[in-house]
Design an enzyme around this catalytic site. Sequence first.
Site, PDB file in Angstrom:
ATOM      1  N   GLU A 104       0.850  -1.197   0.000  1.00  0.00           N
ATOM      2  CA  GLU A 104       0.000   0.000   0.000  1.00  0.00           C
ATOM      3  C   GLU A 104       0.885   1.246   0.000  1.00  0.00           C
ATOM      4  O   GLU A 104       1.945   1.279   0.622  1.00  0.00           O
ATOM      5  CB  GLU A 104      -0.898  -0.014   1.242  1.00  0.00           C
ATOM      6  CG  GLU A 104      -1.982   1.033   1.256  1.00  0.00           C
ATOM      7  CD  GLU A 104      -2.960   0.819   2.415  1.00  0.00           C
ATOM      8  OE1 GLU A 104      -3.376   1.826   3.013  1.00  0.00           O
ATOM      9  OE2 GLU A 104      -3.295  -0.346   2.724  1.00  0.00           O
ATOM     10  N   ASP A 106       0.161   5.356   0.594  1.00  0.00           N
ATOM     11  CA  ASP A 106      -0.935   6.177   1.124  1.00  0.00           C
ATOM     12  C   ASP A 106      -0.690   7.673   1.092  1.00  0.00           C
ATOM     13  O   ASP A 106       0.360   8.149   1.536  1.00  0.00           O
ATOM     14  CB  ASP A 106      -1.156   5.870   2.626  1.00  0.00           C
ATOM     15  CG  ASP A 106      -1.805   4.532   2.884  1.00  0.00           C
ATOM     16  OD1 ASP A 106      -2.349   3.949   1.946  1.00  0.00           O
ATOM     17  OD2 ASP A 106      -1.759   4.081   4.035  1.00  0.00           O
ATOM     18  N   GLU A 108      -3.184  10.349   3.055  1.00  0.00           N
ATOM     19  CA  GLU A 108      -4.387  10.551   3.857  1.00  0.00           C
ATOM     20  C   GLU A 108      -4.399  11.997   4.351  1.00  0.00           C
ATOM     21  O   GLU A 108      -3.386  12.504   4.840  1.00  0.00           O
ATOM     22  CB  GLU A 108      -4.449   9.595   5.051  1.00  0.00           C
ATOM     23  CG  GLU A 108      -4.709   8.155   4.664  1.00  0.00           C
ATOM     24  CD  GLU A 108      -4.940   7.269   5.874  1.00  0.00           C
ATOM     25  OE1 GLU A 108      -5.862   6.434   5.830  1.00  0.00           O
ATOM     26  OE2 GLU A 108      -4.195   7.415   6.863  1.00  0.00           O
ATOM     27  N   THR A 122       1.374  10.352   5.171  1.00  0.00           N
ATOM     28  CA  THR A 122       1.834   9.399   4.153  1.00  0.00           C
ATOM     29  C   THR A 122       2.341   8.133   4.835  1.00  0.00           C
ATOM     30  O   THR A 122       2.827   8.169   5.967  1.00  0.00           O
ATOM     31  CB  THR A 122       2.955   9.997   3.283  1.00  0.00           C
ATOM     32  OG1 THR A 122       4.123  10.220   4.092  1.00  0.00           O
ATOM     33  CG2 THR A 122       2.517  11.306   2.647  1.00  0.00           C
ATOM     34  N   ASN A 123       2.219   7.027   4.116  1.00  0.00           N
ATOM     35  CA  ASN A 123       2.695   5.756   4.654  1.00  0.00           C
ATOM     36  C   ASN A 123       2.989   4.811   3.498  1.00  0.00           C
ATOM     37  O   ASN A 123       2.449   4.971   2.388  1.00  0.00           O
ATOM     38  CB  ASN A 123       1.637   5.145   5.583  1.00  0.00           C
ATOM     39  CG  ASN A 123       2.227   4.187   6.618  1.00  0.00           C
ATOM     40  OD1 ASN A 123       3.396   3.831   6.553  1.00  0.00           O
ATOM     41  ND2 ASN A 123       1.410   3.772   7.576  1.00  0.00           N
ATOM     42  N   ASP A 131       3.728   1.236   9.327  1.00  0.00           N
ATOM     43  CA  ASP A 131       4.474   1.959  10.372  1.00  0.00           C
ATOM     44  C   ASP A 131       5.616   2.787   9.802  1.00  0.00           C
ATOM     45  O   ASP A 131       6.676   2.925  10.414  1.00  0.00           O
ATOM     46  CB  ASP A 131       5.024   0.991  11.430  1.00  0.00           C
ATOM     47  CG  ASP A 131       3.911   0.224  12.126  1.00  0.00           C
ATOM     48  OD1 ASP A 131       2.789   0.762  12.230  1.00  0.00           O
ATOM     49  OD2 ASP A 131       4.158  -0.913  12.570  1.00  0.00           O
ATOM     50  N   ARG A 132       5.410   3.334   8.606  1.00  0.00           N
ATOM     51  CA  ARG A 132       6.441   4.172   7.980  1.00  0.00           C
ATOM     52  C   ARG A 132       5.864   5.558   7.698  1.00  0.00           C
ATOM     53  O   ARG A 132       5.953   6.084   6.592  1.00  0.00           O
ATOM     54  CB  ARG A 132       6.926   3.523   6.684  1.00  0.00           C
ATOM     55  CG  ARG A 132       7.507   2.121   6.895  1.00  0.00           C
ATOM     56  CD  ARG A 132       8.046   1.523   5.610  1.00  0.00           C
ATOM     57  NE  ARG A 132       8.633   0.222   5.848  1.00  0.00           N
ATOM     58  CZ  ARG A 132       8.037  -0.935   5.546  1.00  0.00           C
ATOM     59  NH1 ARG A 132       6.831  -0.944   4.999  1.00  0.00           N
ATOM     60  NH2 ARG A 132       8.647  -2.083   5.800  1.00  0.00           N
ATOM     61  N   GLU A 133       5.294   6.163   8.726  1.00  0.00           N
ATOM     62  CA  GLU A 133       4.560   7.404   8.547  1.00  0.00           C
ATOM     63  C   GLU A 133       5.476   8.627   8.464  1.00  0.00           C
ATOM     64  O   GLU A 133       6.432   8.751   9.219  1.00  0.00           O
ATOM     65  CB  GLU A 133       3.575   7.628   9.710  1.00  0.00           C
ATOM     66  CG  GLU A 133       2.572   6.504   9.910  1.00  0.00           C
ATOM     67  CD  GLU A 133       3.042   5.433  10.881  1.00  0.00           C
ATOM     68  OE1 GLU A 133       4.264   5.383  11.176  1.00  0.00           O
ATOM     69  OE2 GLU A 133       2.196   4.650  11.352  1.00  0.00           O
ATOM     70  N   TRP A 198      -9.586   9.194  16.132  1.00  0.00           N
ATOM     71  CA  TRP A 198      -8.133   9.387  16.102  1.00  0.00           C
ATOM     72  C   TRP A 198      -7.654  10.512  15.192  1.00  0.00           C
ATOM     73  O   TRP A 198      -6.551  11.036  15.365  1.00  0.00           O
ATOM     74  CB  TRP A 198      -7.407   8.108  15.657  1.00  0.00           C
ATOM     75  CG  TRP A 198      -7.708   7.695  14.246  1.00  0.00           C
ATOM     76  CD1 TRP A 198      -8.731   6.901  13.823  1.00  0.00           C
ATOM     77  CD2 TRP A 198      -6.999   8.071  13.054  1.00  0.00           C
ATOM     78  NE1 TRP A 198      -8.708   6.758  12.453  1.00  0.00           N
ATOM     79  CE2 TRP A 198      -7.651   7.461  11.953  1.00  0.00           C
ATOM     80  CE3 TRP A 198      -5.879   8.861  12.806  1.00  0.00           C
ATOM     81  CZ2 TRP A 198      -7.223   7.618  10.634  1.00  0.00           C
ATOM     82  CZ3 TRP A 198      -5.446   9.025  11.491  1.00  0.00           C
ATOM     83  CH2 TRP A 198      -6.121   8.399  10.419  1.00  0.00           C
ATOM     84  N   GLY A 202      -5.580  13.402  17.934  1.00  0.00           N
ATOM     85  CA  GLY A 202      -5.655  12.106  18.605  1.00  0.00           C
ATOM     86  C   GLY A 202      -7.050  11.702  19.033  1.00  0.00           C
ATOM     87  O   GLY A 202      -7.215  10.849  19.905  1.00  0.00           O
ATOM     88  N   ARG A 284       9.199   5.707  20.080  1.00  0.00           N
ATOM     89  CA  ARG A 284       8.372   4.662  19.489  1.00  0.00           C
ATOM     90  C   ARG A 284       9.183   3.400  19.205  1.00  0.00           C
ATOM     91  O   ARG A 284       8.649   2.292  19.244  1.00  0.00           O
ATOM     92  CB  ARG A 284       7.765   5.198  18.187  1.00  0.00           C
ATOM     93  CG  ARG A 284       6.844   4.240  17.472  1.00  0.00           C
ATOM     94  CD  ARG A 284       6.300   4.911  16.229  1.00  0.00           C
ATOM     95  NE  ARG A 284       5.489   4.023  15.423  1.00  0.00           N
ATOM     96  CZ  ARG A 284       5.072   4.310  14.199  1.00  0.00           C
ATOM     97  NH1 ARG A 284       5.390   5.478  13.653  1.00  0.00           N
ATOM     98  NH2 ARG A 284       4.349   3.450  13.514  1.00  0.00           N
TER      99      ARG A 284
END
Length: 299
Positions: A104, A106, A108, A122-123, A131-133, A198, A202, A284
């Site tokens: 994928e 992205d 958004e 973006t991801n 998990d590559r935002e 979210w 958040g 993280r």
Amino acid sequence: MASYHSSLVRMLLLSIIGCYFILASASNFYKDFDITWGGDGRAKILNNGELLTLSLDKTSGSGFQSKNQYLFGKIDMQLKLVPGNSAGTVTAYYLSSQGPTHDEIDFEFLGNLSGDPYILHTNVYSQGKGDREQQFYLWFDPTADFHTYSILWNPQRIIFSVDGTPIREYKNAESVGVAYPKNQPMRIYSSLWNADDWATRGGLIKTDWTKAPFTASYRNFNANNACVWSSGSSSCSSSSGSKSAPSNNSQAWLNEELDATSQQRLKWVQKNYMIYNYCNDLKRFPQGLPPDCATNKSS
């Protein structure tokens, strides 16, 4: 300060040129896309197929997908986002395959209160892992007019661009054991939906349904430089049998990379408008940053 303003002027001029270039390659939404959800008129194709709108109300959002699947491509779409108080809404525009090990890519757009900026999220997913935002503010109001959002996806890299200005480059990191999206054909999807658990601060700011319906608009889709995947073969296949080898100059994008000017523009965006990068988030990843971060250092 003067050089900052001159850089901004140059960026705006390049953005305008990029928009006009895309206008020359308009397509037809009836031909290229299917509306997939959000009945009762929430998704509409208008102006003889030149315009598509998605709407969200308290009952449902809406979405569409491409008729074609693509395995690598240079793909453009012009969007005008939900205006006013868009808090809680998400407009998603992305490429994706299907299944638990899907790939994928992205865009958004996370809505916000009136006067507060949208967040462009973006991801990149490969083999089901994301998990590559990276997240950005934009240097313009994306609700006031249409702007061009582009994905260049080739075997070496993925480049996200806005009005012809690169904002993110994700390089193939297979050399350090990280899967890269290169074997799964993907469709183009877009949707407008409620994510007030979210999306805005958040989840602290909820969707104000008194402002519904919320509407996003689309025009000037362009996938002329893309490899259509059909019946197990690519429209970019060469006589040598390579899955997607460039066979002429029109497929030069399959080996495209950022030139020096584009690299400068990428640095400008990341310095002034990037607000989150997973490769800088040590809290993280306390055991160490993901291995692809070494290949994809922030410019």
